[in-house]
Enzyme design. Structure first.
Site, PDB file in Angstrom:
ATOM      1  N   HIS A 122       0.936  -1.364  -0.089  1.00  0.00           N
ATOM      2  CA  HIS A 122      -0.197   0.074   0.092  1.00  0.00           C
ATOM      3  C   HIS A 122       0.925   1.073   0.059  1.00  0.00           C
ATOM      4  CE1 HIS A 122      -3.946  -1.977   0.585  1.00  0.00           C
ATOM      5  NE2 HIS A 122      -3.403  -2.783   1.445  1.00  0.00           N
ATOM      6  N   ALA A 169      11.533 -21.043   9.684  1.00  0.00           N
ATOM      7  CA  ALA A 169      10.467 -20.539  10.307  1.00  0.00           C
ATOM      8  C   ALA A 169      10.610 -19.255  10.922  1.00  0.00           C
ATOM      9  CB  ALA A 169       9.935 -21.606  11.376  1.00  0.00           C
ATOM     10  N   THR A 174      13.231  -9.683   3.126  1.00  0.00           N
ATOM     11  CA  THR A 174      12.896  -8.587   2.467  1.00  0.00           C
ATOM     12  C   THR A 174      13.865  -8.484   1.250  1.00  0.00           C
ATOM     13  OG1 THR A 174      14.687  -7.520   3.942  1.00  0.00           O
ATOM     14  CG2 THR A 174      12.501  -7.393   4.626  1.00  0.00           C
ATOM     15  N   LYS A 175      15.160  -9.178   0.994  1.00  0.00           N
ATOM     16  CA  LYS A 175      15.978  -9.246   0.092  1.00  0.00           C
ATOM     17  C   LYS A 175      16.272 -10.728  -0.498  1.00  0.00           C
ATOM     18  CE  LYS A 175      18.625  -5.600   2.289  1.00  0.00           C
ATOM     19  NZ  LYS A 175      20.178  -5.054   2.695  1.00  0.00           N
ATOM     20  N   ARG A 189      18.925 -13.479   6.918  1.00  0.00           N
ATOM     21  CA  ARG A 189      20.224 -13.296   6.378  1.00  0.00           C
ATOM     22  C   ARG A 189      20.521 -14.960   6.067  1.00  0.00           C
ATOM     23  NH1 ARG A 189      19.823 -13.863  11.696  1.00  0.00           N
ATOM     24  NH2 ARG A 189      21.378 -14.777  12.920  1.00  0.00           N
TER      25      ARG A 189
END
Length: 205
Positions: A122, A169, A174-175, A189
């Site tokens: 959003h 889990a 995000t990358k 990571r």
């Protein structure tokens, strides 16, 4: 000009067609769309299992496909309202998953329980408007072949998870994750990579 272009070029007509397909301020398509339109627009392989309690928020104006012998377990939601959703062969979408396109899931992928993979965000940048009035942006998620994604993982828009990777889990991805990697944490990571020269998994931290 094609019919599709005519609809896209006429805001009032586009809004009316959208209302015919989906009730105002809702994501779930109308029953007639689910029963009579979607089966002709979307590709479903052989041996596919979509459990009765799956919520299929799937519309005909964006593609949805699921390959041979793949399954979507109960209490999951599949939404292609703002982007394509493609699921390969022999892949499992576990219980309680939320998949919001654009998302491509490869072959032989295991998604455990309560995973969120959303190619949608959003917009929020204009502080003079409520967030729900600012529209959305999209960036495709790709989960390549042979991956295993652990329970309660969140995969954010624009991320690619490389082939034969494992996401532990609870991770928040995000990358991009390279192929043949093990990733953990929030933000995630990489803690292991497969080393071809040594023919074994090697810790990276």
């Amino acid at each position: 000009m094609s019919v599709s272009d005519q609809i896209k070029g006429n805001p009032k007509l586009k809004k009316f067609i959208h209302w015919l397909l989906i009730p105002t301020n809702q994501a779930r398509p109308r029953l007639w769309v689910r029963l009579f339109l979607n089966p002709f627009y979307h590709k479903k392989g052989n041996g596919v299992i979509i459990r009765r309690r799956v919520r299929m928020d799937v519309v005909p104006f964006n593609p949805f496909s699921i390959g041979d012998n793949s399954a979507i377990e109960d209490f999951s939601t599949i939404n292609n309202g703002v982007g394509d959703v493609h699921i390969g062969n022999n892949s499992l979408i576990g219980m309680g998953n939320v998949i919001i396109g654009p998302v491509t899931i490869g072959n032989n992928v295991i998604l455990a329980q309560n995973i969120v993979a959303s190619g949608l965000n959003h917009n929020y940048q204009d502080v003079t408007k409520p967030i729900h009035q600012q529209g959305v942006s999209v960036a495709p998620i790709v989960i390549e072949d042979d991956c295993w994604i652990g329970a309660n993982t969140v995969i954010t828009a624009g991320v690619t998870i490389g082939k034969h990777s494992v996401v532990a889990a609870g991770a928040v991805v995000t990358k991009n994750i390279p192929p043949y990697s093990v990733a953990v944490g929030n933000p995630s990571r990489v803690i292991k990579r497969f080393d071809e020269a040594q023919n074994q998994w090697i810790k990276t931290i």
